[in-house]
Write a protein that holds these residues in place. Structure first.
Motif, PDB file in Angstrom:
ATOM      1  N   VAL A 213       0.458  -0.938  -5.980  1.00 44.14           N
ATOM      2  CA  VAL A 213       0.129  -0.555  -4.598  1.00 44.14           C
ATOM      3  C   VAL A 213       0.043   0.968  -4.535  1.00 44.14           C
ATOM      4  N   VAL A 214      -1.051   1.496  -3.955  1.00 44.51           N
ATOM      5  CA  VAL A 214      -1.255   2.944  -3.801  1.00 44.51           C
ATOM      6  C   VAL A 214      -1.155   3.270  -2.312  1.00 44.51           C
ATOM      7  N   ASN A 215      -0.244   4.168  -1.979  1.00 46.92           N
ATOM      8  CA  ASN A 215      -0.080   4.563  -0.575  1.00 46.92           C
ATOM      9  C   ASN A 215      -1.170   5.562  -0.164  1.00 46.92           C
ATOM     10  N   LEU A 216      -1.649   5.429   1.054  1.00 48.29           N
ATOM     11  CA  LEU A 216      -2.701   6.290   1.586  1.00 48.29           C
ATOM     12  C   LEU A 216      -2.131   7.181   2.670  1.00 48.29           C
ATOM     13  N   PRO A 217      -2.670   8.377   2.832  1.00 48.12           N
ATOM     14  CA  PRO A 217      -2.188   9.260   3.911  1.00 48.12           C
ATOM     15  C   PRO A 217      -2.529   8.718   5.292  1.00 48.12           C
ATOM     16  N   ILE A 245      -8.173  -4.158  -3.698  1.00 47.02           N
ATOM     17  CA  ILE A 245      -8.075  -5.033  -2.523  1.00 47.02           C
ATOM     18  C   ILE A 245      -7.719  -4.158  -1.329  1.00 47.02           C
ATOM     19  N   ILE A 246      -8.666  -4.044  -0.433  1.00 41.77           N
ATOM     20  CA  ILE A 246      -8.460  -3.250   0.790  1.00 41.77           C
ATOM     21  C   ILE A 246      -8.443  -4.235   1.949  1.00 41.77           C
ATOM     22  N   ASP A 247      -7.235  -4.430   2.496  1.00 41.70           N
ATOM     23  CA  ASP A 247      -7.086  -5.404   3.582  1.00 41.70           C
ATOM     24  C   ASP A 247      -6.452  -4.720   4.775  1.00 41.70           C
ATOM     25  N   ASP A 248      -5.782  -5.531   5.594  1.00 42.05           N
ATOM     26  CA  ASP A 248      -5.167  -4.991   6.809  1.00 42.05           C
ATOM     27  C   ASP A 248      -3.816  -4.343   6.568  1.00 42.05           C
ATOM     28  N   GLU A 251      -2.116   1.678   5.579  1.00 37.50           N
ATOM     29  CA  GLU A 251      -1.944   2.832   4.700  1.00 37.50           C
ATOM     30  C   GLU A 251      -1.576   2.420   3.268  1.00 37.50           C
ATOM     31  N   ALA A 252      -2.294   1.418   2.737  1.00 36.00           N
ATOM     32  CA  ALA A 252      -2.021   0.965   1.358  1.00 36.00           C
ATOM     33  C   ALA A 252      -3.241   0.265   0.806  1.00 36.00           C
ATOM     34  N   VAL A 253      -3.448   0.455  -0.509  1.00 36.26           N
ATOM     35  CA  VAL A 253      -4.509  -0.229  -1.249  1.00 36.26           C
ATOM     36  C   VAL A 253      -3.844  -0.961  -2.422  1.00 36.26           C
ATOM     37  N   ILE A 254      -4.224  -2.204  -2.596  1.00 34.42           N
ATOM     38  CA  ILE A 254      -3.614  -3.019  -3.656  1.00 34.42           C
ATOM     39  C   ILE A 254      -4.544  -3.037  -4.859  1.00 34.42           C
ATOM     40  N   LEU A 255      -3.951  -2.788  -6.065  1.00 30.67           N
ATOM     41  CA  LEU A 255      -4.689  -2.844  -7.327  1.00 30.67           C
ATOM     42  C   LEU A 255      -4.334  -4.159  -8.038  1.00 30.67           C
ATOM     43  N   VAL A 265      -4.112   3.382 -15.133  1.00 33.17           N
ATOM     44  CA  VAL A 265      -5.238   4.323 -15.074  1.00 33.17           C
ATOM     45  C   VAL A 265      -5.840   4.324 -13.682  1.00 33.17           C
ATOM     46  N   ALA A 266      -6.036   3.137 -13.108  1.00 41.78           N
ATOM     47  CA  ALA A 266      -6.622   3.056 -11.763  1.00 41.78           C
ATOM     48  C   ALA A 266      -5.703   3.694 -10.730  1.00 41.78           C
TER      49      ALA A 266
END
Length: 520
Positions: A213-217, A245-248, A251-255, A265-266
């Motif tokens: 999981v990548v946190n977004l600002p 995976i960009i869902d609801d 502030e997070a994107v799932i790899l 790497v991603a």
């Protein structure tokens, strides 16, 4: 005697001839010399005297020779007669012995003939008695079958079952005694070695896991990651091989991806793109390529550092890289590279206590899970995959076998394989080392209890100690004290065959007999 006369006459003739020759020679010599007649007469007289003397000596020598020859002849004749007499006596004795032996053989032959007739008569009587016994046996068998209501085959089956149960009981008692004696000796030594290995392992353990999981600002960044008509997200997925995976989720994107290195790497590439703010396909490819090189370097460094920490040298560079990949691999929440370090250390300590090759034990422990680095790419269990890789890159046969046998995919044929199994179970079984999903954990406990309940005579079964012990209470009227040994073994074998689990599971069977009475 004729021979002696001829010899004597011959000697006399020779003597006379010799004497006459001598006389003639002297006479002729003296006559020729012109000697006087008187001298000739004297010479003749002397010659006659000498001839007489020679004649007498010749006669004496002839008589002496005749006497000696006669004596020798009589002696030889006497010896010959004596030998003939001895030979005659021996022949007479042999003849007497042969006659005695012939009489004895005749007597023995007669006795044997009588004995043979007696034996033949005895055989006839025995055959008749055997027929009578068989008839009586058959009659008794039929009578017993009619009285008992079962056939001979059924009775035989009952006897076989009785003997089998008795033998099974004796075997269970013997097995219980042997296991008790062996456990008393082996458990003490094993506990000492394992306790010493745990005490000497002083490294801190921190559970790591792969972050997906990548946190977004802010949620606005999701649109920039997607890009116009989705070109940014497609470029990122194509470059990394990971699904975004960009869902609801705020502030997070799932790899999502099966390869932990690609996910790493991603993750790093996406974090750098977010921090940089420039997100477009060209920049994405540039960042991904740069991060991939850095990850490859860090993987090699992690593998080399692990080998250096353990004290193992001479490992092929490809195995070093695969070892470094384990940094991004987890098993039940336990980091596999850290787990491999711990197993190597424990193997080395136990090998040193047992007087084995410590460096080889550490090598096998460090490489035992090397197959997990590529098990998502190659079909088969990671132990066999790791053994193939170790063999390919020149590891010793004992190390290859220990890697292949550490999960019993192949039978353990070496004490080094047993050490790796023990160290692997010890590293994974200690509290806090591994994590499980709640559903799989509960399902495993249920499966353990169901397996125990499937055996006849089991009253209750409880999975305790987080599923590491199965406690079974049996019905005392159905299961004996000797049978519980075989029951625990059968349940353990069925668990090994049907379930997969980390570490080991202890099976404890309890049998209790109660007698209750009330005093009134």
């Amino acid at each position: 005697m004729n021979t002696l006369a001829v010899v004597m006459l011959t000697l006399l003739a020779l003597a006379g001839g010799a004497a006459l020759g001598i006389v003639g020679l002297r006479f002729w010599t003296r006559r020729r010399a012109g000697q006087e007649q008187a001298a000739a007469v004297d010479v003749l007289n002397e010659a006659r005297k000498e001839a007489e003397t020679i004649k007498k000596e010749a006669i004496l020598q002839a008589k002496d020779s005749i006497f000696q020859m006669k004596a020798e002849f009589e002696k030889e004749s006497k010896e010959t007669r004596k030998e003939l007499q001895n030979l005659e006596r021996r022949l007479l004795q042999k003849e007497e012995n042969l006659e005695k032996k012939s009489e004895a053989l005749d007597k023995r032959e007669g006795a044997l003939s009588k004995r043979e007739r007696a034996i033949q008569q005895r055989e006839s009587e025995l055959e008749e008695r055997d027929r009578q016994v068989q008839s009586l046996f058959e009659e008794q068998r039929q009578r017993l079958e009619s009285l008992s209501g079962i056939s001979a085959q059924e009775a035989k089956d009952m006897l076989v079952r009785s003997i089998e149960n008795e033998a099974r009981h004796d075997a269970a008692m013997l097995l219980k005694r042997i296991e008790t004696e062996t456990r008393e000796m082996a458990d003490k030594k094993a506990k000492e070695i394992i306790a010493l290995a745990i005490q000497r392992y002083a490294g801190d353990y921190v559970t790591e896991k792969t972050v997906s999981v990548v946190n977004l600002p802010s949620d606005e960044m999701k649109g920039r990651i997607i890009g116009r008509e989705g070109r940014n997200i497609r470029a990122l997925e194509a470059s990394t091989g990971v699904d975004l995976i960009i869902d609801d989720t705020p502030e997070a994107v799932i790899l999502s991806g099966f390869n932990p290195v690609r996910r790493e790497v991603a993750r790093q590439s996406l974090e750098r793109l977010i921090a940089d703010g420039r997100i477009h396909p060209a920049r994405i490819e540039e960042i991904v390529e740069k991060v991939s090189e850095e990850i490859e370097t860090s993987i090699r460094d992690a593998g080399e550092q692990a080998a250096f920490d353990v004290g193992v040298h001479g490992i092929h560079m490809e195995l070093i890289k695969l070892l470094g990949k384990l940094k991004y691999r987890t098993s039940y929440g336990q980091n596999v590279l850290q787990h491999s370090r711990e197993v190597a250390f424990l193997c080395g300590v136990m090998a040193a206590e047992l007087g084995l090759n410590e460096k080889q034990a550490k090598r096998a422990g460090l490489l035992h899970d090397i197959g997990k680095a590529v098990d998502h790419e190659v079909e088969g269990p990671h132990s066999l995959i790791g053994a193939d890789l170790a063999k390919k890159y020149g590891e010793p046969p004992r190390v290859v076998h220990a890697i292949a046998a550490h999960h019993e995919d192949v039978p353990a044929e070496d004490v080094l394989a047993i050490l790796v199994q023990a160290a692997d179970a010890l590293s994974g079984a200690r509290p806090g080392a591994r994590k499980e999903l709640l559903e799989s954990y509960v399902r495993r406990l249920e499966n353990l209890e169901n397996i125990a309940a499937s055996f006849p005579g089991v009253g209750k079964a409880y999975a305790i100690q987080a599923g590491r012990e199965l406690r079974i209470i049996v019905e005392s009227e159905k299961i004996s004290d000797a049978d519980i040994v075989l029951l625990s073994r059968d349940i353990a074998k069925k668990i090994e065959a049907e379930l997969s689990y980390p570490g080991q599971i202890k099976v404890t069977v309890i049998r209790e007999t109660r007698a209750v009475e009330y005093a009134k």
